[in-house]
Scaffold this motif. Structure first.
Motif, PDB file in Angstrom:
ATOM      1  N   ILE A 127      38.208  46.790  37.785  1.00 54.45           N
ATOM      2  CA  ILE A 127      38.578  45.811  38.802  1.00 54.45           C
ATOM      3  C   ILE A 127      37.755  44.547  38.581  1.00 54.45           C
ATOM      4  N   THR A 128      38.429  43.416  38.423  1.00 55.56           N
ATOM      5  CA  THR A 128      37.732  42.151  38.185  1.00 55.56           C
ATOM      6  C   THR A 128      37.358  41.494  39.500  1.00 55.56           C
ATOM      7  N   ILE A 129      36.108  41.026  39.577  1.00 55.48           N
ATOM      8  CA  ILE A 129      35.666  40.230  40.730  1.00 55.48           C
ATOM      9  C   ILE A 129      36.221  38.823  40.524  1.00 55.48           C
ATOM     10  N   LEU A 130      37.157  38.449  41.336  1.00 54.71           N
ATOM     11  CA  LEU A 130      37.795  37.146  41.195  1.00 54.71           C
ATOM     12  C   LEU A 130      36.971  36.075  41.911  1.00 54.71           C
ATOM     13  N   PRO A 131      37.042  34.833  41.426  1.00 56.28           N
ATOM     14  CA  PRO A 131      36.390  33.754  42.172  1.00 56.28           C
ATOM     15  C   PRO A 131      36.950  33.731  43.598  1.00 56.28           C
ATOM     16  N   GLY A 132      36.084  33.606  44.557  1.00 55.11           N
ATOM     17  CA  GLY A 132      36.517  33.621  45.951  1.00 55.11           C
ATOM     18  C   GLY A 132      36.474  35.001  46.571  1.00 55.11           C
ATOM     19  N   SER A 133      36.185  36.024  45.776  1.00 55.55           N
ATOM     20  CA  SER A 133      36.036  37.367  46.339  1.00 55.55           C
ATOM     21  C   SER A 133      34.898  37.334  47.347  1.00 55.55           C
ATOM     22  N   PRO A 134      35.029  38.091  48.448  1.00 55.87           N
ATOM     23  CA  PRO A 134      33.934  38.115  49.414  1.00 55.87           C
ATOM     24  C   PRO A 134      32.649  38.703  48.825  1.00 55.87           C
ATOM     25  N   TYR A 135      32.730  39.337  47.651  1.00 57.21           N
ATOM     26  CA  TYR A 135      31.534  39.923  47.038  1.00 57.21           C
ATOM     27  C   TYR A 135      31.017  39.136  45.842  1.00 57.21           C
ATOM     28  N   ASP A 136      31.627  38.002  45.525  1.00 58.59           N
ATOM     29  CA  ASP A 136      31.111  37.131  44.470  1.00 58.59           C
ATOM     30  C   ASP A 136      29.753  36.608  44.933  1.00 58.59           C
TER      31      ASP A 136
END
Length: 160
Positions: A90-99
């Motif tokens: 699962i890729t952490i996308l920009p804007g993810s609440p966990y970035d």
């Protein structure tokens, strides 16, 4: 097997190990992305007997030739041993609440019963990340669990 890592200032990193027969083999990873396969002298393990410069594509091909069959075999063994479990990336996308946030903040194991077993960042595998590990956009999170549990982690990392 013990792999030694040595920083090479201005160049990159060197990883090397000894074979069962005592030969030293290594890979020099240059900051430019170039890789050198190095074989050390049999009589002097500190002296390089052969160095082969590899392009990124050549390094990938060699890696696949050496590692892919072994990895596929191990995954097949795991699949038989743990029927019903899957591994998801699962890729952490920009804007993810966990970035930019810590792994522990997700409470993924408690909330989904799936396990985050590794993170791939800049083509480096970070196995068994600790709760204080901070995610970054474009990190690839490796999750193991049931299909439903791993999907729940994906949703968690996308929307919180």
């Amino acid at each position: 097997m013990n792999v030694d890592e040595t920083a090479l200032p201005g160049i990159g990193l060197r990883h090397d190990f000894s074979t069962r027969t005592g030969r030293r083999i290594g890979v020099v990873s240059h900051h430019s992305g170039r890789r050198d396969l190095v074989v050390y002298d049999a009589t002097d393990p500190d002296s390089c007997a052969e160095s082969i410069a590899l392009t990124a594509e050549e390094g990938d091909v060699l890696s696949e030739l050496l590692g892919a069959p072994h990895i596929v075999e191990k995954l097949a063994d795991l699949s038989r041993a743990f029927a019903g479990l899957v591994g998801e990336q699962i890729t952490i996308l920009p804007g993810s609440p966990y970035d930019g946030r810590r792994l522990g903040d997700t409470q993924a194991r408690t909330r989904t019963s799936a396990s985050i077993v590794a993170v791939v960042r800049d083509r480096q595998v970070l196995a068994s990340p600790r709760p204080d590990f901070r995610f970054q956009a474009e990190d690839v999170v490796v999750v193991v669990g049931t299909p439903e549990n791993t999907a729940a982690v994906g949703e968690l990392l996308r929307s919180g």
